[in-house]
Motif scaffolding. Structure first.
Motif, short mmCIF file in Angstrom:
data_model
loop_
_atom_site.label_atom_id
_atom_site.label_comp_id
_atom_site.label_asym_id
_atom_site.label_seq_id
_atom_site.Cartn_x
_atom_site.Cartn_y
_atom_site.Cartn_z
N ARG A 253 3.57 -2.55 -1.81
CA ARG A 253 4.26 -1.28 -1.59
C ARG A 253 3.87 0.38 -1.05
N THR A 254 4.33 0.72 -0.23
CA THR A 254 2.83 2.14 -0.04
C THR A 254 3.84 3.89 0.11
N SER A 255 4.93 3.64 -0.93
CA SER A 255 6.48 4.57 -1.58
C SER A 255 5.24 5.47 -2.19
N ASP A 256 3.86 5.16 -2.81
CA ASP A 256 3.14 6.24 -3.71
C ASP A 256 2.24 6.44 -2.70
N LEU A 257 1.62 6.32 -1.63
CA LEU A 257 0.80 6.76 -0.95
C LEU A 257 1.26 7.66 0.21
N VAL A 258 2.57 7.99 1.07
CA VAL A 258 2.56 8.23 2.04
C VAL A 258 3.43 9.50 2.06
N PRO A 259 3.22 10.42 2.52
CA PRO A 259 3.37 11.92 2.22
C PRO A 259 5.51 12.14 1.37
N GLU B 106 -7.55 10.03 -0.41
CA GLU B 106 -7.92 8.65 -2.13
C GLU B 106 -6.63 8.04 -1.56
N CYS B 107 -5.69 8.49 -1.31
CA CYS B 107 -4.45 7.80 -0.91
C CYS B 107 -4.66 5.81 0.34
N GLY B 108 -5.46 6.48 1.11
CA GLY B 108 -6.11 5.80 2.43
C GLY B 108 -7.17 4.61 1.69
N PHE B 109 -7.60 4.92 1.18
CA PHE B 109 -8.43 4.16 -0.11
C PHE B 109 -8.11 3.10 -0.53
N GLU B 110 -6.86 3.75 -1.35
CA GLU B 110 -6.29 3.03 -2.40
C GLU B 110 -5.68 2.04 -1.04
N LEU B 111 -4.68 2.14 0.14
CA LEU B 111 -4.08 1.07 0.63
C LEU B 111 -5.16 0.46 1.75
N ILE B 112 -6.57 0.64 2.00
CA ILE B 112 -7.35 -0.06 2.27
C ILE B 112 -7.40 -1.33 0.89
N ASN B 113 -8.05 -1.44 -0.12
CA ASN B 113 -7.78 -2.27 -1.49
C ASN B 113 -6.92 -3.06 -1.61
N ARG B 114 -5.74 -2.59 -1.32
CA ARG B 114 -4.42 -3.24 -1.46
C ARG B 114 -4.51 -4.36 -0.74
N ILE B 115 -4.91 -3.85 0.73
CA ILE B 115 -4.42 -5.14 2.45
C ILE B 115 -6.30 -5.71 1.57
#
Length: 95
Positions: free
Chosen positions: A83-89, A26-35
Motif C-alpha cells: 500500500r502506497t496511497s498514504d505516501l504518494v503526493p 520521510e515517505c521515501g524512507f517508509e516505502l523502503i522499510n515496507r519493501i
C-alpha cells in the motif's frame, strides 16, 4: 513482466527496475522499510535508492546467477501489493 516495472540492461546484467514519486523524504524512507519487510522473508534483497528528496528506485536481479530468476518476478509482484496511497503526493482538486 510485472506491470509498473521495466526491464533494463546494466553492463550486460538484466534487471527489473521501478520508480515511485512520493510526498517527501520521510515517505521515501517508509516505502523502503515496507519493501524490506516484503523482500526479506523471501531472502531477496533488492537495491533500494532514495533519490532526490522524494523518489525511490528499486532494482531486482539475482546476483548469484547474474541474471533474472523467477524469484525476481515474484518479489516484484509482492512489492506491487504494498500500500502506497498514504505516501504518494495528494492530488489537488480545483472547483
Amino acid at each position: 513482466m510485472v506491470v509498473g516495472w521495466r526491464l533494463i540492461d546494466e553492463e550486460g546484467v538484466p534487471k527489473l527496475q521501478c520508480f515511485w514519486k512520493l510526498r517527501n523524504f520521510e515517505c521515501g524512507f517508509e516505502l523502503i522499510n515496507r519493501i524490506y519487510k516484503v523482500a526479506e522473508p523471501a531472502g531477496h534483497f533488492p537495491n533500494l535508492h532514495l533519490e532526490q528528496p522524494n523518489q525511490v528506485r528499486a532494482e531486482l536481479w539475482t546476483a548469484s546467477i547474474g541474471a533474472l530468476s523467477i524469484n525476481d518476478f515474484i518479489v516484484a509482484a509482492k512489492i506491487d501489493e504494498i500500500r502506497t496511497s498514504d505516501l504518494v503526493p495528494r492530488k489537488r482538486f480545483w472547483a
